[in-house]
Motif scaffolding. Structure first.
Motif, PDB file in Angstrom:
ATOM      1  N   SER A 160      -3.915  17.071  -8.074  1.00 25.99           N
ATOM      2  CA  SER A 160      -3.988  16.510  -6.811  1.00 25.99           C
ATOM      3  C   SER A 160      -5.207  15.740  -6.736  1.00 25.99           C
ATOM      4  CB  SER A 160      -3.859  17.637  -5.790  1.00 25.99           C
ATOM      5  OG  SER A 160      -5.482  18.246  -5.888  1.00 25.99           O
ATOM      6  N   VAL A 161      -6.147  15.618  -7.492  1.00 22.87           N
ATOM      7  CA  VAL A 161      -7.505  15.064  -7.318  1.00 22.87           C
ATOM      8  C   VAL A 161      -6.921  13.667  -8.023  1.00 22.87           C
ATOM      9  CG1 VAL A 161      -9.580  14.864  -8.286  1.00 22.87           C
ATOM     10  CG2 VAL A 161      -8.905  16.960  -7.796  1.00 22.87           C
ATOM     11  N   VAL A 162      -6.311  13.475  -9.037  1.00 22.82           N
ATOM     12  CA  VAL A 162      -5.711  12.119  -9.606  1.00 22.82           C
ATOM     13  C   VAL A 162      -5.134  11.373  -8.853  1.00 22.82           C
ATOM     14  CG1 VAL A 162      -4.911  11.067 -11.663  1.00 22.82           C
ATOM     15  CG2 VAL A 162      -6.425  13.040 -12.048  1.00 22.82           C
ATOM     16  N   LEU A 163      -4.035  12.311  -8.311  1.00 23.35           N
ATOM     17  CA  LEU A 163      -2.918  11.765  -7.523  1.00 23.35           C
ATOM     18  C   LEU A 163      -3.361  11.092  -6.134  1.00 23.35           C
ATOM     19  CD1 LEU A 163       0.177  13.928  -8.028  1.00 23.35           C
ATOM     20  CD2 LEU A 163      -0.252  11.475  -8.836  1.00 23.35           C
ATOM     21  N   ALA A 164      -4.250  11.893  -5.350  1.00 16.57           N
ATOM     22  CA  ALA A 164      -4.733  11.492  -4.224  1.00 16.57           C
ATOM     23  C   ALA A 164      -5.443  10.299  -4.343  1.00 16.57           C
ATOM     24  CB  ALA A 164      -5.479  12.724  -3.570  1.00 16.57           C
ATOM     25  N   PHE A 165      -6.754  10.181  -5.326  1.00 12.72           N
ATOM     26  CA  PHE A 165      -7.516   8.915  -5.288  1.00 12.72           C
ATOM     27  C   PHE A 165      -6.584   7.761  -5.640  1.00 12.72           C
ATOM     28  CE2 PHE A 165     -10.178   6.154  -7.833  1.00 12.72           C
ATOM     29  CZ  PHE A 165     -11.140   6.106  -7.206  1.00 12.72           C
ATOM     30  N   SER A 166      -5.524   7.971  -6.572  1.00 10.48           N
ATOM     31  CA  SER A 166      -4.761   6.831  -7.166  1.00 10.48           C
ATOM     32  C   SER A 166      -4.003   6.480  -5.985  1.00 10.48           C
ATOM     33  CB  SER A 166      -4.068   7.299  -8.258  1.00 10.48           C
ATOM     34  OG  SER A 166      -4.691   7.642  -9.317  1.00 10.48           O
ATOM     35  N   ILE A 167      -3.197   7.400  -5.253  1.00  8.43           N
ATOM     36  CA  ILE A 167      -2.136   6.658  -4.390  1.00  8.43           C
ATOM     37  C   ILE A 167      -3.085   6.330  -2.921  1.00  8.43           C
ATOM     38  CG2 ILE A 167      -0.438   7.632  -2.697  1.00  8.43           C
ATOM     39  CD1 ILE A 167       0.586   9.619  -4.893  1.00  8.43           C
ATOM     40  N   GLY A 168      -4.157   6.934  -2.685  1.00 10.47           N
ATOM     41  CA  GLY A 168      -4.936   6.511  -1.618  1.00 10.47           C
ATOM     42  C   GLY A 168      -5.371   5.120  -2.027  1.00 10.47           C
ATOM     43  N   ALA A 169      -5.842   5.004  -2.895  1.00  4.25           N
ATOM     44  CA  ALA A 169      -6.302   3.401  -3.206  1.00  4.25           C
ATOM     45  C   ALA A 169      -5.337   2.308  -3.357  1.00  4.25           C
ATOM     46  CB  ALA A 169      -7.090   3.424  -4.729  1.00  4.25           C
ATOM     47  N   LEU A 170      -4.004   2.649  -4.038  1.00  2.70           N
ATOM     48  CA  LEU A 170      -2.989   1.840  -4.015  1.00  2.70           C
ATOM     49  C   LEU A 170      -2.526   1.557  -2.433  1.00  2.70           C
ATOM     50  CD1 LEU A 170      -1.081   0.180  -5.631  1.00  2.70           C
ATOM     51  CD2 LEU A 170       0.538   2.344  -5.363  1.00  2.70           C
ATOM     52  N   ILE A 171      -2.321   2.598  -1.611  1.00  2.00           N
ATOM     53  CA  ILE A 171      -1.685   2.347  -0.456  1.00  2.00           C
ATOM     54  C   ILE A 171      -2.659   1.448   0.233  1.00  2.00           C
ATOM     55  CG2 ILE A 171      -0.730   3.131   1.703  1.00  2.00           C
ATOM     56  CD1 ILE A 171       0.881   3.554  -0.588  1.00  2.00           C
ATOM     57  N   GLN A 172      -4.152   1.892   0.283  1.00  2.00           N
ATOM     58  CA  GLN A 172      -5.123   1.134   1.160  1.00  2.00           C
ATOM     59  C   GLN A 172      -5.148  -0.415   0.635  1.00  2.00           C
ATOM     60  OE1 GLN A 172      -6.845   1.714   3.796  1.00  2.00           O
ATOM     61  NE2 GLN A 172      -7.737  -0.073   3.904  1.00  2.00           N
ATOM     62  N   TYR A 173      -5.016  -0.515  -0.538  1.00  2.00           N
ATOM     63  CA  TYR A 173      -5.089  -1.879  -1.076  1.00  2.00           C
ATOM     64  C   TYR A 173      -4.007  -2.694  -0.614  1.00  2.00           C
ATOM     65  CZ  TYR A 173      -5.940  -5.781  -4.465  1.00  2.00           C
ATOM     66  OH  TYR A 173      -6.267  -7.089  -4.942  1.00  2.00           O
TER      67      TYR A 173
END
Length: 751
Positions: A160-173
């Protein structure tokens, strides 16, 4: 014999209440930070929304209780007396651990703590059973531990740590590329679709998927099954139309509605997912006790295979738990310090950084900068320029807006935070996986911060250091939880009721001690009065504000100098060490004020250039004072710590006399600044000049002493250092007084 277990149940119930309080204090940041950081809604409105979400989430959370009963260990392999020891060890450890992190203001995972506490306590009891059985060895540990389930839970948390950071960054970008920071105009055209998509995701995954496993799910299961696509499409159409009406007809910002519903949904998911961390163990203990009493079998012979069975939800307990969580949310002070940590790391723009750079953060930032340079060659300049334009931030007129009212980030990022975190947590809840809400919300917030270019060259090394420290704290949580729970379980198994009572007393002692220390720290924060930069409009206001601040600094320096002289004369290493820590803290506070000088000057009107120069001089003299006391404290500590010879009697006597006169002079100075009576500074300057002469005479005497009497070189070095820095300290304080005295003369001339 059953009396001891009744008392243990009572203790577990009390620990559950305490755990709810300390747990919510840590986890409240998970659903409050996006709304708090964006300042989209008033704080009271936000608290009401979050309270409703927590309350309903607590009622829907029964499906998660199985984790505490059979998710980590195999209950059939343990007897009732062993299970109660495991549960007691887990709750005692959990309360102590979570309160520790709350006091430090660090967000940690209540899920990780409970999982590793259950694992540690179960492993400890299993090893005892294996050791007492000649037919078993360490290889049989797998019979006691539900290793497959435990590994699934742990891997899910780490993933969840990796997914949360990656998905959050992608959607925000993507969101920032579409809307930019100047999103008001584009929201008119695309806001309804964004609101429809965000609200559809929130309502489907939280309000529908989040019901899976609750007592109400059976009533709507047949309707939901097979109709997921139609529900998603229908929700999108409904929310898109509502968003259009909300923005066009009512002229409201749809992002506010997204943040409101997202906060409610995330609070709902938090309570549904995390309530097991606080009351799952006590509820399992209650079910175990009822089953044991009904069986009539001795506690040491009753197998706890009954825990593997499905049990009905305790609606009353869930209701009470929800009420306790809501009350805690409103009144917990420690939750605010945890909130400040996450918002500080995620905020847009510069300011005071809580964390100091470390080797790892410097390496990461340096590598990211080099990687950014390399990737810039992969795209045409026109593409890079267009992307950069989307990240141009609006200019905020600081003189018109108070700094503490400026949002840490905008509502676009707050919406993405809530949407992504809510989806991930709700998926885990529907799968009955105890996903760490802290890990998810924190890493989503960090991912969106990175994508939003909140970590620039000015702040990146501090923010990355903060993230590294928080993540390191998470691993530390797991290690401490496993070891402490195992040790407590082992001690209780050997010592029985007396050890249980002793550990409960330890919990009370640590909680009271933590409360007193935290209260003392909060009080100390108020000792240094910070200038309200945005509210200063005249030079007189600068004078009045800084006068109170200076009086507090000199008051602390006065006390610290006395402590150093007294402790040095007694060769008290422990007290010298404590004084050195206080001195370093004071020096850090003054340096923090200097680092904020940019924002202070920027917030002043053009007519207050004189105020800027005046404040710069004040800070320079304050820094001179704190650096002098830090040198005196550090060299004195090092001298004693290195076991050098004591100062000579004459040297100690002279230092005590200097301290006495300095103390009196500082007392007069403090009164002058507190009363804003600068006219009396003439007498103080005369006293300080006499004191300077005294210090100079002491230096001359020491020179003569070296030439005529055999003395220790280390003593002479220390003594000269203290005297010279004392002179600098006195001169810096004299310069401060003269600065304010000149102001008084100018004001009188004007009159």
């Amino acid at each position: 014999m059953s009396d001891i277990y009744i008392l243990m149940l009572v203790a577990l119930a009390v620990l559950a209440v305490i755990d709810l309080v300390v747990g919510v204090s840590n986890d409240a940041v998970n659903f409050l930070n996006s709304a708090l950081g964006s300042k989209a809604v008033p704080i009271k409105t936000l608290m009401i929304i979050a309270s409703l979400g927590i309350f309903f989430g607590a009622i829907f959370s029964s499906g998660m209780m199985e984790v505490a009963r059979k998710g980590i260990f195999v209950p059939g392999e343990f007897y009732f007396n062993e299970i109660m020891i495991i549960f007691m060890a887990v709750m005692i450890t959990d309360v102590i651990l979570l309160d520790l992190f709350n006091s430090l203001g660090m967000p940690t995972s209540t899920t990780v703590s409970i999982v590793f506490e259950l694992l540690g306590a179960a492993v400890a009891i299993a090893l005892i059973k294996i050791n007492s059985n000649a037919d078993q060895s360490i290889l049989d540990l797998g019979h006691y531990i539900n290793s497959e389930s435990a590994l699934l839970i742990i891997s899910g948390i780490l993933m969840s740590v990796v997914l949360a950071f990656s998905i959050g960054a992608l959607i925000q970008y993507i969101s920032r590329i579409i809307f930019s920071f100047h999103y008001e105009k584009r929201m008119k055209h695309f806001g309804a679709f964004f609101g429809g998509a965000a609200l559809t995701a929130i309502t489907y995954f939280i309000f529908i998927k989040g019901l899976n496993g609750s007592p109400f799910y059976e009533d709507i299961k047949d309707f939901l099954k097979g109709n997921e696509l139609y529900i998603i499409i229908g929700s999108f159409v409904f929310w898109t139309l509502l968003s259009q009406i909300y923005t066009r007809l009512f002229k409201k910002n749809i992002l506010v509605l997204v943040i409101i519903i997202g906060t409610f949904g995330l609070a709902l998911a938090f309570a549904g997912n995390d309530l097991v961390n606080f009351i799952g163990v006590p509820m399992a203990a209650l079910h175990s006790y009822n089953a044991w009493v009904a069986s009539g079998i001795p506690a040491t012979e009753f197998s706890m295979g009954v825990l593997a069975e499905q049990v009905p939800a305790e609606s009353t307990l869930l209701f009470i738990s929800g009420a306790i969580m809501v009350v805690t949310l409103w009144f917990s002070k420690k939750a605010r310090s945890v909130t400040e940590t996450e918002i500080g790391l995620a905020r847009q723009g510069n300011g005071h950084e809580r964390f100091k750079p470390n080797f790892l953060s410097r390496i990461i930032v340096r590598g990211a900068v080099n990687l950014n340079v390399l990737t810039s060659f992969m795209f045409p300049n026109s593409v890079i320029k267009n992307i950069d334009n989307q990240f141009n931030k609006p200019i905020i007129d600081l003189p018109k807006v108070k700094p503490y009212e400026i949002p840490a980030f905008d509502m676009i990022r707050a919406s993405v935070n809530l949407m992504v975190a809510g989806i991930l947590i709700s998926i885990a809840t529907s799968l009955k996986l105890p996903l760490s809400t802290t890990y998810v919300t924190f890493m989503v917030a960090m991912g969106t911060s990175l994508a939003d270019r909140a970590w620039d060259r000015e702040s990146a090394v501090y923010r990355v250091a903060g993230v590294v420290n928080v993540i390191a704290g998470w691993f530390l949580t797991a290690i401490i939880a496993f070891i402490a729970a195992g040790v407590f379980a082992y001690l209780m198994y050997l010592g029985g009721a007396p050890i249980v009572a002793l550990l409960l007393v330890l919990v009370i002692f640590l909680l009271v001690r933590s409360y007193l220390i935290y209260s003392k720290q909060e009080q100390k924060k108020k000792e240094i009065q910070r200038l309200e930069h945005a509210e200063i409009n005249t030079i007189n206001e600068v004078i009045n504000q800084s006068s109170g601040h200076i009086s507090e600094v000199i008051k602390r320096v006065n006390k610290l100098y006395t402590n150093v002289v007294t402790d040095l004369s007694k060769q008290d290493l422990i007290k010298l060490s404590k004084t050195e820590k206080h001195v370093k803290k004071l020096n850090a506070e003054v340096n923090e004020l200097r680092s904020d000088i940019f924002y202070f000057i920027k917030s002043l009107d053009d007519s207050l250039v004189k105020a800027s120069r005046f404040y710069l001089s004040v800070l320079r003299y304050l820094q001179d004072i704190t650096q002098s006391i830090e040198f005196i404290s550090t060299t004195s500590f090092n001298h004693v710590n290195n076991n050098h010879k004591n100062l000579e009697k004459d040297q100690v006597t002279d230092l005590i006399e200097i301290n006495k006169k300095l103390h009196q002079t500082f007392e007069s100075t403090i009164i002058g600044f507190e009363e804003r009576n600068f006219a009396n500074f003439y007498n103080i300057l005369e006293e300080k000049q006499q004191l300077l002469n005294h210090v100079s005479d002491s230096i001359d005497i020491q020179i003569s002493r070296i030439r005529t009497v055999e003395t220790s070189p280390k003593n002479a070095t220390l003594y000269f250092g203290i005297l010279l820095e004392t002179k600098d300290l006195i001169e810096a304080s004299m310069n401060l007084i003269q600065l304010f005295q000149e102001f008084e003369i100018q004001e009188n001339n004007k009159k």
